[in-house]
Design a protein around this motif. Structure first.
Motif, PDB file in Angstrom:
ATOM      1  N   PHE A 133      -9.693  15.538   6.164  1.00 28.57           N
ATOM      2  CA  PHE A 133      -9.974  14.339   5.372  1.00 28.57           C
ATOM      3  C   PHE A 133      -9.872  14.648   3.874  1.00 28.57           C
ATOM      4  N   PRO A 134      -9.465  13.662   3.092  1.00 27.03           N
ATOM      5  CA  PRO A 134      -9.430  13.863   1.636  1.00 27.03           C
ATOM      6  C   PRO A 134     -10.838  13.931   1.057  1.00 27.03           C
ATOM      7  N   LYS A 135     -10.923  14.169  -0.229  1.00 27.28           N
ATOM      8  CA  LYS A 135     -12.221  14.244  -0.889  1.00 27.28           C
ATOM      9  C   LYS A 135     -13.018  12.975  -0.656  1.00 27.28           C
ATOM     10  N   ALA A 136     -14.338  13.133  -0.626  1.00 30.52           N
ATOM     11  CA  ALA A 136     -15.214  12.010  -0.306  1.00 30.52           C
ATOM     12  C   ALA A 136     -15.110  10.871  -1.306  1.00 30.52           C
ATOM     13  N   ASP A 137     -14.701  11.164  -2.529  1.00 28.98           N
ATOM     14  CA  ASP A 137     -14.615  10.111  -3.537  1.00 28.98           C
ATOM     15  C   ASP A 137     -13.239   9.428  -3.558  1.00 28.98           C
ATOM     16  N   THR A 138     -12.379   9.710  -2.572  1.00 30.93           N
ATOM     17  CA  THR A 138     -11.088   9.023  -2.474  1.00 30.93           C
ATOM     18  C   THR A 138     -11.328   7.545  -2.185  1.00 30.93           C
ATOM     19  N   PRO A 139     -10.811   6.643  -3.012  1.00 36.08           N
ATOM     20  CA  PRO A 139     -11.071   5.217  -2.791  1.00 36.08           C
ATOM     21  C   PRO A 139     -10.446   4.736  -1.486  1.00 36.08           C
ATOM     22  N   PRO A 140     -11.171   3.973  -0.687  1.00 35.49           N
ATOM     23  CA  PRO A 140     -10.573   3.415   0.526  1.00 35.49           C
ATOM     24  C   PRO A 140      -9.571   2.318   0.174  1.00 35.49           C
ATOM     25  N   SER A 141      -8.631   2.085   1.060  1.00 36.09           N
ATOM     26  CA  SER A 141      -7.759   0.920   0.924  1.00 36.09           C
ATOM     27  C   SER A 141      -8.409  -0.243   1.665  1.00 36.09           C
ATOM     28  N   GLY A 152      -7.328 -20.680  12.324  1.00 31.85           N
ATOM     29  CA  GLY A 152      -6.607 -19.415  12.399  1.00 31.85           C
ATOM     30  C   GLY A 152      -7.553 -18.239  12.372  1.00 31.85           C
ATOM     31  N   HIS A 153      -7.143 -17.176  11.665  1.00 27.22           N
ATOM     32  CA  HIS A 153      -7.932 -15.955  11.623  1.00 27.22           C
ATOM     33  C   HIS A 153      -7.801 -15.277  10.266  1.00 27.22           C
ATOM     34  N   VAL A 154      -8.806 -14.494   9.932  1.00 25.65           N
ATOM     35  CA  VAL A 154      -8.730 -13.589   8.788  1.00 25.65           C
ATOM     36  C   VAL A 154      -8.806 -12.173   9.329  1.00 25.65           C
ATOM     37  N   TYR A 155      -7.787 -11.382   9.017  1.00 17.75           N
ATOM     38  CA  TYR A 155      -7.728  -9.978   9.417  1.00 17.75           C
ATOM     39  C   TYR A 155      -8.158  -9.107   8.243  1.00 17.75           C
ATOM     40  N   LEU A 156      -8.979  -8.115   8.530  1.00 18.79           N
ATOM     41  CA  LEU A 156      -9.505  -7.188   7.517  1.00 18.79           C
ATOM     42  C   LEU A 156      -9.235  -5.773   7.984  1.00 18.79           C
ATOM     43  N   MET A 157      -8.812  -4.899   7.072  1.00 22.85           N
ATOM     44  CA  MET A 157      -8.593  -3.500   7.414  1.00 22.85           C
ATOM     45  C   MET A 157      -9.100  -2.610   6.284  1.00 22.85           C
ATOM     46  N   VAL A 158      -9.787  -1.549   6.666  1.00 21.56           N
ATOM     47  CA  VAL A 158     -10.241  -0.522   5.725  1.00 21.56           C
ATOM     48  C   VAL A 158      -9.664   0.807   6.176  1.00 21.56           C
ATOM     49  N   THR A 159      -8.961   1.508   5.278  1.00 23.65           N
ATOM     50  CA  THR A 159      -8.436   2.834   5.590  1.00 23.65           C
ATOM     51  C   THR A 159      -9.140   3.882   4.733  1.00 23.65           C
ATOM     52  N   ARG A 160      -8.900   5.152   5.056  1.00 22.18           N
ATOM     53  CA  ARG A 160      -9.510   6.235   4.284  1.00 22.18           C
ATOM     54  C   ARG A 160      -8.797   6.464   2.954  1.00 22.18           C
ATOM     55  N   GLY A 161      -7.781   5.660   2.689  1.00 24.70           N
ATOM     56  CA  GLY A 161      -7.152   5.676   1.384  1.00 24.70           C
ATOM     57  C   GLY A 161      -5.916   6.543   1.294  1.00 24.70           C
ATOM     58  N   GLU A 162      -5.458   6.737   0.081  1.00 28.32           N
ATOM     59  CA  GLU A 162      -4.223   7.462  -0.209  1.00 28.32           C
ATOM     60  C   GLU A 162      -4.518   8.927  -0.513  1.00 28.32           C
ATOM     61  N   ALA A 163      -3.771   9.815   0.168  1.00 30.68           N
ATOM     62  CA  ALA A 163      -3.935  11.254  -0.060  1.00 30.68           C
ATOM     63  C   ALA A 163      -2.721  11.982   0.493  1.00 30.68           C
ATOM     64  N   VAL A 199       0.864  -1.176   0.000  1.00 30.18           N
ATOM     65  CA  VAL A 199       0.000   0.000   0.000  1.00 30.18           C
ATOM     66  C   VAL A 199       0.904   1.229   0.000  1.00 30.18           C
ATOM     67  N   SER A 200       0.342   2.374  -0.347  1.00 35.64           N
ATOM     68  CA  SER A 200       1.117   3.599  -0.472  1.00 35.64           C
ATOM     69  C   SER A 200       1.636   4.102   0.874  1.00 35.64           C
ATOM     70  N   VAL A 201       2.811   4.744   0.852  1.00 36.45           N
ATOM     71  CA  VAL A 201       3.321   5.398   2.064  1.00 36.45           C
ATOM     72  C   VAL A 201       2.438   6.583   2.447  1.00 36.45           C
ATOM     73  N   PHE A 202       1.584   7.033   1.531  1.00 36.51           N
ATOM     74  CA  PHE A 202       0.672   8.133   1.812  1.00 36.51           C
ATOM     75  C   PHE A 202      -0.721   7.644   2.235  1.00 36.51           C
ATOM     76  N   ASP A 203      -0.837   6.347   2.487  1.00 37.04           N
ATOM     77  CA  ASP A 203      -2.124   5.825   2.953  1.00 37.04           C
ATOM     78  C   ASP A 203      -2.414   6.366   4.354  1.00 37.04           C
ATOM     79  N   ARG A 204      -3.636   6.819   4.576  1.00 41.33           N
ATOM     80  CA  ARG A 204      -3.986   7.434   5.860  1.00 41.33           C
ATOM     81  C   ARG A 204      -3.998   6.429   7.007  1.00 41.33           C
ATOM     82  N   GLY A 205      -4.124   5.151   6.693  1.00 41.29           N
ATOM     83  CA  GLY A 205      -3.986   4.162   7.749  1.00 41.29           C
ATOM     84  C   GLY A 205      -2.583   4.165   8.322  1.00 41.29           C
ATOM     85  N   PHE A 206      -1.595   4.372   7.466  1.00 44.40           N
ATOM     86  CA  PHE A 206      -0.197   4.441   7.876  1.00 44.40           C
ATOM     87  C   PHE A 206       0.134   5.773   8.535  1.00 44.40           C
ATOM     88  N   LEU A 207      -0.357   6.868   7.989  1.00 41.64           N
ATOM     89  CA  LEU A 207      -0.002   8.196   8.474  1.00 41.64           C
ATOM     90  C   LEU A 207      -0.775   8.631   9.706  1.00 41.64           C
TER      91      LEU A 207
END
Length: 285
Positions: free
Chosen positions: A104-112, A87-98, A19-27
């Motif tokens: 917050f980025p524009k509403a149409d920013t695709p989530p990761s 085991g387990h399945v891990y799921l994560m949704v972030t606000r995407g790359e911006a 995923v991008s270094v600019f992903d909001r989950g990371f930042l």
């Protein structure tokens, strides 16, 4: 075997998943997550996890990356591709790359949207057989613990503090009472046999295993009290235990160096664990 993960619409070997270094989950830790247990290649309590994901997304104004049916299909595909039996399945949704900005980025920013699997060796673990030893720590987390965000630094620090003390886990204490564990909901069993756990609110995670466990307890005719308890009440209780998608139902045998009951897993926790697993496996998808 190279693990296959899901990243934004594609199944990839884990070494190629990025995923991008600019992903909001990371930042900003601007993300939510879920963890679903897998037993016998089937998903445990999946509808509850999906419903909680919807709630977390809504509370943070995060866009949904897929429908419930699509999310179920991705889970099943990952379980199949990784030959995951337990085991387990891990799921994560972030606000995407911006670009990095507190706004917050524009509403149409695709989530990761990322999912991956993790194996476990056995359902019955040392912790389940021998019980957990816990240490209490102040609850310094943010006030919306009911949203399952990836902001897990303080729980991680608390668990490491417990490990430094030679314990297995930590219980958070706020205003004199226990909120929950680092990654689980906390319970005691009173001397008259009642199960006591904190009521739902902003101060604890609304555990999916918690909900299933309380339903099972009711079906077994056990009385449940949803109210806070202190560390001293827990130390003097008949039994104590925790629940989570990873722990299922796991006894607690010591709190701040004081044995709970006789210092061994109690019969009610053992009964609840067996009954919960029976129901969860029977209803797995």
């Amino acid at each position: 075997m190279t693990r296959i993960v899901y990243v934004n619409g594609a199944y990839r070997p884990e070494t190629e998943a990025k995923v991008s270094v600019f992903d909001r989950g990371f930042l900003f830790a601007d993300a939510v997550y879920e963890v679903t247990a897998v037993i016998g290649g089937k998903l445990i309590d999946f509808p509850g996890h999906c419903a909680r994901l919807r709630r977390s997304l809504a509370e943070l104004g995060l866009p949904s990356p897929a429908t419930d049916d699509e999310i179920l299909a991705i889970h099943r595909e990952l379980v199949s591709r990784n030959a995951l039996e337990l085991g387990h399945v891990y799921l994560m949704v972030t606000r995407g790359e911006a670009d990095r900005d507190f706004v917050f980025p524009k509403a149409d920013t695709p989530p990761s949207f990322v999912l991956f699997t993790q194996r476990r060796d056995a359902i019955e673990t040392r912790e389940a057989e021998q019980g957990l030893k816990v240490a209490s720590v102040p609850d310094l987390r943010w006030g919306r613990r009911d949203i399952k965000t990836v902001q897990l630094l303080y729980p991680s620090m608390a668990k490491m503090e417990a490990k430094r003390k030679g314990k297995d886990d930590a219980w958070f204490v706020e205003n004199g009472t226990v909120t929950e564990g680092t990654s689980n909901n906390a319970y005691i069993v009173t001397h008259d046999g009642a199960i006591r756990t904190r009521a739902l609110g902003h101060d604890i995670l609304h555990g999916i295993t918690r909900a299933a466990l309380l339903k099972v307890a009711g079906e077994l005719g056990l009385h449940v009290e949803e109210r806070p308890f202190t560390i001293e009440e827990a130390q003097g209780a008949r039994e104590a235990f925790v629940t989570s998608a990873g722990a299922f139902v796991t006894p607690v045998v010591e709190i701040d160096d004081v044995a709970v009951g006789d210092g061994r897993p109690g019969p009610i926790a053992r009964r609840l664990r067996a009954a919960y697993l029976d129901v969860a496996i029977a209803e797995a998808l």
